[in-house]
Write an enzyme that holds these catalytic residues in place. Structure first.
Site, PDB file in Angstrom:
ATOM      1  N   ASP A 181       0.909  -1.146   0.000  1.00  0.00           N
ATOM      2  CA  ASP A 181       0.000   0.000   0.000  1.00  0.00           C
ATOM      3  C   ASP A 181       0.941   1.186   0.000  1.00  0.00           C
ATOM      4  O   ASP A 181       1.585   1.464   1.031  1.00  0.00           O
ATOM      5  CB  ASP A 181      -0.883  -0.002   1.257  1.00  0.00           C
ATOM      6  CG  ASP A 181      -1.868   1.151   1.222  1.00  0.00           C
ATOM      7  OD1 ASP A 181      -1.456   2.268   0.846  1.00  0.00           O
ATOM      8  OD2 ASP A 181      -3.038   0.958   1.555  1.00  0.00           O
ATOM      9  N   HIS A 182       1.086   1.848  -1.135  1.00  0.00           N
ATOM     10  CA  HIS A 182       2.190   2.817  -1.216  1.00  0.00           C
ATOM     11  C   HIS A 182       2.003   3.989  -0.253  1.00  0.00           C
ATOM     12  O   HIS A 182       2.951   4.698   0.054  1.00  0.00           O
ATOM     13  CB  HIS A 182       2.424   3.278  -2.660  1.00  0.00           C
ATOM     14  CG  HIS A 182       1.457   4.294  -3.158  1.00  0.00           C
ATOM     15  ND1 HIS A 182       0.200   3.968  -3.587  1.00  0.00           N
ATOM     16  CD2 HIS A 182       1.559   5.635  -3.300  1.00  0.00           C
ATOM     17  CE1 HIS A 182      -0.429   5.067  -3.977  1.00  0.00           C
ATOM     18  NE2 HIS A 182       0.377   6.094  -3.815  1.00  0.00           N
ATOM     19  N   HIS A 244      -5.815   2.741   0.972  1.00  0.00           N
ATOM     20  CA  HIS A 244      -5.105   3.900   1.528  1.00  0.00           C
ATOM     21  C   HIS A 244      -5.882   4.619   2.642  1.00  0.00           C
ATOM     22  O   HIS A 244      -5.318   4.944   3.689  1.00  0.00           O
ATOM     23  CB  HIS A 244      -4.797   4.920   0.437  1.00  0.00           C
ATOM     24  CG  HIS A 244      -4.217   4.326  -0.814  1.00  0.00           C
ATOM     25  ND1 HIS A 244      -3.267   3.344  -0.787  1.00  0.00           N
ATOM     26  CD2 HIS A 244      -4.451   4.577  -2.135  1.00  0.00           C
ATOM     27  CE1 HIS A 244      -2.927   3.017  -2.042  1.00  0.00           C
ATOM     28  NE2 HIS A 244      -3.643   3.747  -2.869  1.00  0.00           N
TER      29      HIS A 244
HETATM   30  C1  BG6 Z   1      -3.389   4.657  -6.423  1.00  0.00           C
HETATM   31  C2  BG6 Z   1      -4.681   4.711  -7.171  1.00  0.00           C
HETATM   32  O1  BG6 Z   1      -3.389   3.581  -5.527  1.00  0.00           O
HETATM   33  O2  BG6 Z   1      -3.214   5.870  -5.703  1.00  0.00           O
HETATM   34  C3  BG6 Z   1      -4.726   5.901  -8.094  1.00  0.00           C
HETATM   35  O3  BG6 Z   1      -4.841   3.524  -7.931  1.00  0.00           O
HETATM   36  C4  BG6 Z   1      -4.425   7.167  -7.339  1.00  0.00           C
HETATM   37  O4  BG6 Z   1      -5.975   6.000  -8.745  1.00  0.00           O
HETATM   38  C5  BG6 Z   1      -3.163   7.017  -6.528  1.00  0.00           C
HETATM   39  O5  BG6 Z   1      -4.269   8.196  -8.297  1.00  0.00           O
HETATM   40  C6  BG6 Z   1      -2.934   8.212  -5.620  1.00  0.00           C
HETATM   41  O6  BG6 Z   1      -1.660   8.119  -5.066  1.00  0.00           O
HETATM   42  P1  BG6 Z   1      -0.878   9.407  -4.616  1.00  0.00           P
HETATM   43  O7  BG6 Z   1       0.384   8.897  -4.019  1.00  0.00           O
HETATM   44  O8  BG6 Z   1      -0.667  10.266  -5.833  1.00  0.00           O
HETATM   45  O9  BG6 Z   1      -1.779  10.111  -3.621  1.00  0.00           O
END
Ligand code: BG6
Length: 500
Positions: A181-182, A244
């Protein structure tokens, strides 16, 4: 279970010609290499369908690093020399056997101690098949550690997530699976724990006696871009909330763990997810709001609505915005709403957590007809990183007047933007065997079962879409959600208490 801090491993990246590998994984590996966090004893096999030679692949790797790097990418040739390529058919045993032999040679050549990381950065429909083949064709039969890193989406609902989990569990045990989960790689998301548990002043107030509500917003200005096909089957609820948003809520709401180790932290997060009140059927409309963007202006440029995007059904019922009210039924949080909000094509790109404290018992400044602003603790996740504490203080020279003041700490990360550094941290964690910032199966399952109730109801009841303009703060109903409780959303962009 930490390994040494300069881990050796052979990393196989499935989906090595894809966007994620090029934009995030190669630059992140390069940064680890440059900082000396990767030992010389590493090799990467890029695996993907299209035919490429090792040299062509190394050129791609160099280009991707150079386009992400702020410097010229010194020693890039040396870095790229560790990369090899295999043109692969994910369903063909022979192709895995070839890969196995190639890996064995590289293990030897780079003295990786038989450590292997399998990174699945590709279309999720192949995750299960690959895991099964890795096991059956002998690639997971190694002398060192073996770890599977798997990108989202981890299933489409609880049922499919369970099926996928069963498939990958045939080859990897739970503690060998690193579900990405980045958001858990973002500096300020990791900081939630430290802000809470390393300060004496917050934890005593961190409960329903002193906090009136918590707001977690993650807004984007981008639309679905070229991901229409994926997004049509996903929507904001599955794409952002299931993972997230709920992860951030769990970190905010969890009890202090008895130790800061993987098991204890994960087990406290799991308890939060278990305590989340189930919302289903006729309750969904009371607690959740969905939206879909229509056309509008982003940075003064006209943009089209979701239904006009590529690969999107012109009658699409897919939500690109979700706002919701979560209740955590335990002693600490009973009665405190956690509001979450996420959407595409909104007025700014911002991820922020606002902890709003309860009003003081009486206002001594009523004579000057002032309404005192509530105290807020704001955790800025992105694009700016930091924390701000909103207080009231004396207006200069007039002790009868209170004025809002802010105490701010800006954590200006490298370039001020924390991707791809999020991946860099997660890759490093995985190499060292630290799974704390990856999601455990129990968290995934509980999140899906919460979200499934909402998506099932939405699927049955078509929405009135589009219902918000691109470049706005989402549909009006999202404001009503809070207004019913006597609250309002703190602004998405700059949070200026004075202006509210
Ligand atoms: C991803 C989603 O997990 O997270 C995307 O699949 C989204 O749709 C992205 O744009 C948002 O990540 P961040 O790091 O730009 O907030």
């Amino acid at each position: 279970m930490r390994q040494n801090e300069q881990p050796s491993a052979l990393i196989m990246i499935f989906g090595a010609t894809g966007d994620l590998a090029n934009r995030k994984l190669f630059p992140s590996l390069y940064r680890l290499f440059e900082k000396g966090n990767l030992s010389e004893n590493f090799a990467v096999i890029g695996v993907a369908r299209r035919p490429l030679s090792n040299e062509q692949f190394q050129e791609n790797v160099k280009k991707s690093v150079q386009s992400a790097a702020s410097n010229e990418g010194e020693n890039i040739d040396e870095f790229a020399s560790h990369f090899y390529y295999h043109s692969h058919d994910v369903t063909d045993t022979n192709s895995y056997v070839f890969l196995r032999d190639m890996a064995a040679k590289l293990d030897e050549q780079y003295k990786t101690m038989g450590n292997r990381i399998f990174y699945l950065a590709m279309a999720p429909e192949f995750f299960g098949t690959i895991a099964i083949h890795l096991n059956e064709d002998g690639l997971t039969n190694v002398a060192g550690f073996k770890r599977l890193v798997i990108e989202k989406p981890f299933g489409h609902d609880l049922k499919s997530a369970k099926a996928l989990n069963n498939q990958i569990r045939t080859a990897f045990s739970e503690d060998e699976i690193y579900r990405i989960d980045h958001y858990l790689g973002k500096e300020m998301v990791r900081n939630i724990e430290v802000i809470r548990f390393a300060n004496a002043i917050f934890e005593p107030l961190w409960n329903n006696r002193y906090i009136s509500n918590i707001q977690v917003t993650s807004s984007e200005t981008l639309g679905v871009e070229e991901r229409g096909r994926y997004y049509e089957n996903s929507g904001a609820l599955r794409d952002m909330v299931q993972n997230h948003m709920l992860q951030m809520v769990a970190l905010l709401a969890m009890e202090p763990p008895i130790k800061l180790n993987t098991e204890e932290i994960r087990s406290e997060k799991v308890k939060v997810l278990r305590a989340m009140r189930t919302i289903k059927d006729d309750k969904v409309d009371k607690y959740f709001v969905r939206g879909q963007y229509g056309e509008g202006l982003i940075n003064d440029q006209k943009v089209s609505g979701y239904r006009e995007e590529q690969m999107v059904d012109p009658q699409s019922n897919t939500e690109t915005f979700v706002a919701g009210k979560l209740l955590i039924d335990n002693f600490r949080w009973a009665g405190v709403p956690f509001y979450i909000r996420t959407g595409k094509r909104m007025k700014s790109k911002s991820t922020k957590i606002v902890i709003q404290f309860k009003d003081i018992p009486m206002n001594l400044y009523y004579k000057t007809e002032q309404t005192l602003n509530p105290n807020l603790l704001v955790i800025h996740i992105q694009p700016e990183e930091g924390i701000t504490l909103h207080l009231n203080a004396q207006k200069t020279g007039n002790h009868m007047n209170a004025t809002p003041v802010k105490l701010s700490y800006a954590n200006t990360g490298i370039d001020g933007i924390n991707t791809p550094e999020a991946y860099e941290k997660l890759l490093y964690d995985c190499m060292r065997g630290d799974a704390t910032n990856f999601t455990h199966w129990d968290e995934v399952a509980l999140s899906w079962s919460f979200v499934d109730n909402i998506s099932q109801f939405w699927q049955k009841t078509p929405a009135q879409f589009p219902n918000y303009e691109s470049g706005s703060a989402g549909p009006k109903e999202s404001d009503v959600l809070l207004a019913r409780d006597g609250f309002y959303w703190w602004p998405i962009g700059d949070l200026e208490v004075e202006n509210c």
